[in-house]
Design an enzyme around this catalytic site. Sequence first.
Site, PDB file in Angstrom:
ATOM      1  N   HIS A 196     101.021  47.267  49.399  1.00 51.17           N
ATOM      2  CA  HIS A 196     100.123  46.015  49.813  1.00 51.17           C
ATOM      3  C   HIS A 196     100.038  46.155  51.529  1.00 51.17           C
ATOM      4  O   HIS A 196      98.803  45.950  52.104  1.00 51.17           O
ATOM      5  CB  HIS A 196     100.832  44.848  49.496  1.00 51.17           C
ATOM      6  CG  HIS A 196     100.070  43.540  49.630  1.00 51.17           C
ATOM      7  ND1 HIS A 196      98.621  43.717  49.128  1.00 51.17           N
ATOM      8  CD2 HIS A 196      99.974  42.199  50.351  1.00 51.17           C
ATOM      9  CE1 HIS A 196      97.940  42.617  49.510  1.00 51.17           C
ATOM     10  NE2 HIS A 196      98.683  41.704  50.166  1.00 51.17           N
TER      11      HIS A 196
ATOM     12  N   SER B 258      94.218  40.917  51.021  1.00 56.46           N
ATOM     13  CA  SER B 258      95.020  40.207  50.481  1.00 56.46           C
ATOM     14  C   SER B 258      94.445  38.575  50.298  1.00 56.46           C
ATOM     15  O   SER B 258      93.385  38.335  49.549  1.00 56.46           O
ATOM     16  CB  SER B 258      96.346  40.135  51.022  1.00 56.46           C
ATOM     17  OG  SER B 258      97.459  39.244  50.562  1.00 56.46           O
TER      18      SER B 258
ATOM     19  N   ASP C  48      92.907  44.798  48.397  1.00 58.65           N
ATOM     20  CA  ASP C  48      94.014  44.217  47.768  1.00 58.65           C
ATOM     21  C   ASP C  48      94.145  42.750  47.569  1.00 58.65           C
ATOM     22  O   ASP C  48      95.037  42.081  47.898  1.00 58.65           O
ATOM     23  CB  ASP C  48      95.213  44.680  48.364  1.00 58.65           C
ATOM     24  CG  ASP C  48      96.307  45.297  47.543  1.00 58.65           C
ATOM     25  OD1 ASP C  48      96.013  45.477  46.059  1.00 58.65           O
ATOM     26  OD2 ASP C  48      97.379  45.523  48.029  1.00 58.65           O
TER      27      ASP C  48
END
EC number: 3.1.1.47
Length: 391
Positions: free
Chosen positions: A315, A239, A260
């Site tokens: 996620h 992330s 991600d």
Amino acid sequence: PDPPPPPRLGRGSMGGTQSLALPPGKGPHPVGCTDVMVGHARQGLFFRLFYPCLPRAGAERPLWIPRYEYCGGLADFAHHSRRWCAPLLSIAIGSCRVPVSWNGPFKPCSSGYPLIIFSHGLGAFRTLYSSVCSELASWGFAVAALEHRDHSASATYFCTAEAGREEWIPYQRVPQGQKEFYFRNKQVHQRAEECVRALRLFEDISNGKSVPNILHQDFDLSVLKDSIDLTRVAVMGHSFGGVTAALVKDPGFRCAVALDAWMFPLENALYPEVPKPVLFINTEKFQTPESIAKMKKLSSRNGQTKIITILGSVHQSQTDFTFLTGKLINRILGARGTLDPYKGLDITSRAALAFLQRHLNLREDFHQWDHLLEGIGDSVVPEAPFCRSNL
């Protein structure tokens, strides 16, 4: 023998049994881990190091959530009241342990283990990626999972020079009236700089400099001196940490694996400046067309860059939260996709290993998973399924 089952909490008013079943690494090496803090100021470094270790009977397993303060930080990050949420998290997950050997004896390696510097996501901290970090360590990597001090961790701290005094750095939301891009962009540059500083620290150790770990004296960093191969270094993250990994420009890092990646904080001027190959492993439910377009912009600069998507994943599937059973915590943290989490970890780690073998010139058999880099295989597709994003 099988590892003992994780501690289970009884049913009660907690809304079902909570437990954390993190898988032990599947590679040939047992895994040890230790915490390292260097320096008495915010400018120092803090990370959890996962490494191949010698087997040790009855080894202690470290706590997954290392301190109560992190429960308060997670409550803040999840927009819940600290007053009820922190004790609840502590009861539900405070006793979970990671299936690795705490301060286990380091396994020397004359050829040197390749090194991975790992950068956490927004609101996370150094231990929340223990499953992927210990998996990679079991295949012969040293993995340093940083805890960033840019106010993006749900909580972190440093120890001042006064004996035993800790200074905590809380999670910070974007200040009112400030544009999120500028706030996050400043953070991502600080994070990239911390990744580079971590690499410099390992260079110091390899050069025989004495690096005191102010947390424990029971793991001596000098044991790493001749066992880390600093010609084979990668950066990895999830992330906010994924975009951090993509951004790191230091030539000491030969490639990056971005789980991600949250591409938003990266300024356009930087795209031409990312020379290294990046593997983007995306989940099905997080990315936007804008974000994917940014990844493709990077891949047009480097033909070795790859983008794949894991179907059935969300996620949080790339964090340890996906291994928590129990409805309550999943409701607070939204951690489950439809894909079996153990299978998701296999795909993520095998694709990463195949990519690392290719770009770090490893002499292993990780190329057996090369098909994943082309998005070929069960639950994997190349690039990104645009129609599926829910943002």
